[in-house]
Each structure stands twice: as structure tokens, then as C-alpha cells.
Motif scaffolding. Sequence first.
Motif, PDB file in Angstrom:
ATOM      1  N   ASP A 142       0.794  -1.278   0.001  1.00  0.00           N
ATOM      2  CA  ASP A 142       0.097  -0.012   0.070  1.00  0.00           C
ATOM      3  C   ASP A 142       0.834   1.189   0.063  1.00  0.00           C
ATOM      4  O   ASP A 142       0.278   2.290   0.300  1.00  0.00           O
ATOM      5  CB  ASP A 142      -1.059   0.020   1.289  1.00  0.00           C
ATOM      6  N   GLY A 143       2.131   1.233  -0.202  1.00  0.00           N
ATOM      7  CA  GLY A 143       2.968   2.159  -0.331  1.00  0.00           C
ATOM      8  C   GLY A 143       3.060   3.141   0.981  1.00  0.00           C
ATOM      9  O   GLY A 143       3.614   4.229   1.275  1.00  0.00           O
ATOM     10  N   GLY A 144       2.672   2.493   2.245  1.00  0.00           N
ATOM     11  CA  GLY A 144       2.850   3.143   3.579  1.00  0.00           C
ATOM     12  C   GLY A 144       1.468   4.169   3.587  1.00  0.00           C
ATOM     13  O   GLY A 144       1.563   4.698   4.823  1.00  0.00           O
ATOM     14  N   CYS A 145       0.513   4.085   2.871  1.00  0.00           N
ATOM     15  CA  CYS A 145      -0.561   4.928   2.800  1.00  0.00           C
ATOM     16  C   CYS A 145      -1.385   4.708   4.281  1.00  0.00           C
ATOM     17  O   CYS A 145      -1.900   5.477   4.901  1.00  0.00           O
ATOM     18  CB  CYS A 145      -1.476   4.773   1.850  1.00  0.00           C
ATOM     19  N   GLY A 146      -1.430   3.499   4.696  1.00  0.00           N
ATOM     20  CA  GLY A 146      -2.357   3.222   5.857  1.00  0.00           C
ATOM     21  C   GLY A 146      -1.633   3.593   7.074  1.00  0.00           C
ATOM     22  O   GLY A 146      -2.236   4.066   8.038  1.00  0.00           O
ATOM     23  N   MET A 147      -0.428   3.581   7.167  1.00  0.00           N
ATOM     24  CA  MET A 147       0.655   4.221   8.190  1.00  0.00           C
ATOM     25  C   MET A 147       0.311   5.626   8.051  1.00  0.00           C
ATOM     26  O   MET A 147       0.137   6.088   9.315  1.00  0.00           O
ATOM     27  CB  MET A 147       1.996   3.775   7.797  1.00  0.00           C
ATOM     28  N   ALA A 148       0.150   6.205   7.034  1.00  0.00           N
ATOM     29  CA  ALA A 148       0.037   7.652   7.070  1.00  0.00           C
ATOM     30  C   ALA A 148      -1.222   8.169   7.483  1.00  0.00           C
ATOM     31  O   ALA A 148      -1.364   8.919   7.961  1.00  0.00           O
ATOM     32  CB  ALA A 148       0.362   8.325   5.511  1.00  0.00           C
ATOM     33  N   VAL A 188       9.744  15.027  14.974  1.00  0.00           N
ATOM     34  CA  VAL A 188      10.311  13.666  15.371  1.00  0.00           C
ATOM     35  C   VAL A 188      11.331  13.344  14.564  1.00  0.00           C
ATOM     36  O   VAL A 188      11.317  13.518  13.131  1.00  0.00           O
ATOM     37  CB  VAL A 188       9.119  12.647  15.554  1.00  0.00           C
ATOM     38  N   CYS A 189      12.440  12.823  15.025  1.00  0.00           N
ATOM     39  CA  CYS A 189      13.572  12.273  13.929  1.00  0.00           C
ATOM     40  C   CYS A 189      13.194  10.744  13.642  1.00  0.00           C
ATOM     41  O   CYS A 189      13.237   9.878  14.194  1.00  0.00           O
ATOM     42  CB  CYS A 189      14.777  12.315  14.476  1.00  0.00           C
ATOM     43  N   GLY A 254       6.458  -1.038  -1.046  1.00  0.00           N
ATOM     44  CA  GLY A 254       6.545   0.488  -1.202  1.00  0.00           C
ATOM     45  C   GLY A 254       6.333   1.445   0.129  1.00  0.00           C
ATOM     46  O   GLY A 254       6.520   2.619  -0.220  1.00  0.00           O
ATOM     47  N   MET A 255       6.837   0.641   1.110  1.00  0.00           N
ATOM     48  CA  MET A 255       6.693   1.617   2.334  1.00  0.00           C
ATOM     49  C   MET A 255       7.792   2.408   2.353  1.00  0.00           C
ATOM     50  O   MET A 255       7.865   3.650   2.979  1.00  0.00           O
ATOM     51  CB  MET A 255       6.905   0.668   3.376  1.00  0.00           C
ATOM     52  N   GLY A 256       9.035   2.045   1.628  1.00  0.00           N
ATOM     53  CA  GLY A 256      10.156   2.950   1.534  1.00  0.00           C
ATOM     54  C   GLY A 256       9.525   4.211   1.004  1.00  0.00           C
ATOM     55  O   GLY A 256      10.138   5.387   1.442  1.00  0.00           O
ATOM     56  N   ALA A 261       8.179  10.194   1.956  1.00  0.00           N
ATOM     57  CA  ALA A 261       7.322  11.346   1.428  1.00  0.00           C
ATOM     58  C   ALA A 261       6.408  11.603   2.483  1.00  0.00           C
ATOM     59  O   ALA A 261       6.437  12.988   2.879  1.00  0.00           O
ATOM     60  CB  ALA A 261       6.592  10.634   0.318  1.00  0.00           C
ATOM     61  N   PHE A 262       5.876  10.902   3.479  1.00  0.00           N
ATOM     62  CA  PHE A 262       4.983  11.237   4.471  1.00  0.00           C
ATOM     63  C   PHE A 262       5.716  11.561   5.889  1.00  0.00           C
ATOM     64  O   PHE A 262       5.258  12.647   6.406  1.00  0.00           O
ATOM     65  CB  PHE A 262       3.939   9.995   4.723  1.00  0.00           C
ATOM     66  N   LEU A 263       7.026  10.986   6.217  1.00  0.00           N
ATOM     67  CA  LEU A 263       7.681  11.554   7.389  1.00  0.00           C
ATOM     68  C   LEU A 263       8.842  11.962   7.242  1.00  0.00           C
ATOM     69  O   LEU A 263       9.621  12.201   8.016  1.00  0.00           O
ATOM     70  CB  LEU A 263       7.790  10.023   8.064  1.00  0.00           C
ATOM     71  N   ASN A 264       9.211  12.259   5.722  1.00  0.00           N
ATOM     72  CA  ASN A 264      10.526  12.871   5.712  1.00  0.00           C
ATOM     73  C   ASN A 264      11.698  12.141   6.390  1.00  0.00           C
ATOM     74  O   ASN A 264      12.704  12.506   6.877  1.00  0.00           O
ATOM     75  CB  ASN A 264      10.595  14.385   6.252  1.00  0.00           C
ATOM     76  N   CYS A 265      11.733  10.772   6.015  1.00  0.00           N
ATOM     77  CA  CYS A 265      12.371   9.599   6.805  1.00  0.00           C
ATOM     78  C   CYS A 265      13.164   9.282   5.903  1.00  0.00           C
ATOM     79  O   CYS A 265      13.184   8.944   4.330  1.00  0.00           O
ATOM     80  CB  CYS A 265      11.382   8.712   7.066  1.00  0.00           C
TER      81      CYS A 265
END
Length: 384
Positions: A142-148, A188-189, A254-256, A261-265
Motif C-alpha cells: 500500500d505504499g505506506g498509505c495505511g501508516m500515514a 520527530v526524527c 512501497g513503504m520505503g 514522502a510522508f515522514l521525511n524519513c
Amino acid sequence: MKNKKFIIMPDSFKGTMTSMEICSIMKKSLLLHFPTAKIISLPVADGGEGTVDAFITANGGQKIDLNVTGPYFKKIPAFYGILPDNTAIIEMAAAAGLPLVGNKRHAEQTTTFGVGELIKDAIDNYNCQKIIIGLGGSCTNDGGCGMAAALGAVFTDTVGQQFIPIGKTLHNIASIDISAIKENYSGVCFSAMCDINNELCGSNGAAAVFAPQKGADAATVDLLDNGLYHFAAILKTQLQKDTLHLKGAGAAGGMGAGIFAFLNCDLKSGIDIILNTVNFDNICEDSDIIFTGEGKIDQQSIQGKVISGIAQRAKKHAIPVIAVVGSIDNDIDAVYDLGVTAIFSINRQPLSFSKSAPHSKNNLYLTMDNIVRLIKLFPNKNIN
């Protein structure tokens, strides 16, 4: 004569032994021959299962248990770790791992929402301002969309309806609003353990390479890949984040790309994060030998994996590194240039994996026993 000092830092032998089990076996063999030796055991995990336990074993800390949203949007028990310096270790596999779905593998239907809930709990309830996220072993795409979404991101479709994207609905995303994430978590870092270089889309992307093991057939792979292309386009136009050719963007479905993108990670080598977290450069001072290992040493081992990462650091301190592995692939000579002193396979007979696996623990012990006997017989300047 000073007491010997050995460091044990193996990855797991997937399917046979955890990194902690390997540490225990190696330590037992070393103490048999060097009973007064100082031995530092630092089990290693690559971001998938066992990452939290490895960090807590090496650094101390506590494990936090809580219920979160599972891969199919039902509540499941999960956990994360908090180190003594209040760094949170999030193992995404704890909330979105492949073992959680058993034989019900549908990468197009699963979510990382629970991963976001783990992150949110660590920040909101324990004030963790440094978060390390292990990317590995996911059942998602899901590209990390659920996390976001769990952290406050809002996704809408072409008719303005809010929804939580999953693999099969990524192509429905028309807009993304991450203002809540910026407002609540910009201080947050975040960093991510990412040991693969796969891009987000295409023949080397998240769907093509990893989705088949998550239950996707050819048609589903195409669906997921097209969704990720659309996702990348939205991220670039609306969030000004170019993820299409970002190395590691394809990690964990796609979580990477999503956490970038979402967390500037930052996406970093998992072993580098581990070595920095345990203060490796200080710990290895005055060490005689470092023992490491993994299930199979191959070309991937040379490209930023556990063995090569440890070897490169140890080389700066002129400390020998012995790799004890399950099997040895061809064309791995470059690993010696990186700092590995010698490589030994634990397999004592030419057997298939299914036949040799049950004997792995005993084979490891016997292999270590022979290595340590040799070290005793031919001491060099490092172990005198």
C-alpha cells in the motif's frame, strides 16, 4: 596475557536459527576454549522479524505491547521497543508482517495502518522523539498509505470521498493532505532500516519482485504496479517528493517511498543503524575477533548487508572478522576486500536444505568448535 575479547554479531539463519540462538551457540563454543574471555553478544536483525528483540538484547530497554489494526483491518496484538535513550524501535512486521496472514495472502487487500498506530503510540504516550522503523517481512503493497492515515494523513478520491488506500485502490488517490502529520510530528526524527535498493515500480519494483510471495498473480502484480506508478505521480505533484527512482522505495510494498514522502524519513542501511545505535566503534576497541554470519553469503551480502557492514567498520580498527554461514555462493571474493578475514560454512555434508536444516544448531556448534581450536593453535597478534 590479557583475557581474550570476542564480539558476536550474527544475522539470523532464516528458517533454522534466530540471531539470538546463534549468539548463544557461538558463545558456548568460545567459552569452552577461552573460559575467561570477555564476550559481547549483539544479535542482529535486518528490519524484519526479530528487530525489536535484537535491539533490546543489545541495548536494554522495554517492549511495549498493544492491540493495533492488523493487515485485514481487524485488531491484533502487536508490540514495539523503547531503548534506554527513549528511541522507539518499530518492527513493521509486528503489525503488517507476512506471518500474520498465514495462507491468506492478498497483497492488494492489506494495510500498514497498524504500523502507524505503533508509531503514534510511541510518540503520543511515551514522548519518543527518535523513531527507527524496520522495513522487512511485510504482507502489504500500500505504499505506506495505511501508516500515514493512522498518523492523520487524509486521502480522497476523484469525487472527494475520504478513504484509506490499499494496494488495489492506490490508483484512486486524487489528493493527499499530510498537514496533520506535519503539525503533530514534524519535530520527530525518523529513520528506516532498509537493506534493499529496489525502486518503487517496474521490473525491479515492489510489486514485480515481492508481491508474488505475498500471494499476487501476474494480473495482480500489474494492478499493484500501475497503482504504485500513480502513487508516485501524486507524491511528486502534491508533496514534491520524487520517489519513482529512489533506491529502497520499493521496500516493504512501497513503504520505503511512503515513509520518505510522508515522514521525511531517511532510508538507511539497517546494519549501519544497528552499529551506530550500539556504539560499535567503542565496543570493538581492543577486540580480538568479531564473529558474524547469515544463512547465505552471496552478492547481496556484499551490497550493504550485515556481514559487509560489520567488516567495513571492523577493517578501520584492524580487527579480524570471521563469517560463519549456512552456504557460500559463487563470486563473493569482493567480501574479502571489504574486511572479512575468512568464511566458513556450517554444512558438513552435501545435503539439501530440507535435510540439513534440522541439524543446523549442532553443525554450527561443531563448526565453531573447529574454528576456535584453530585459533588456539595458531594465535596471531590479535589474540596473544
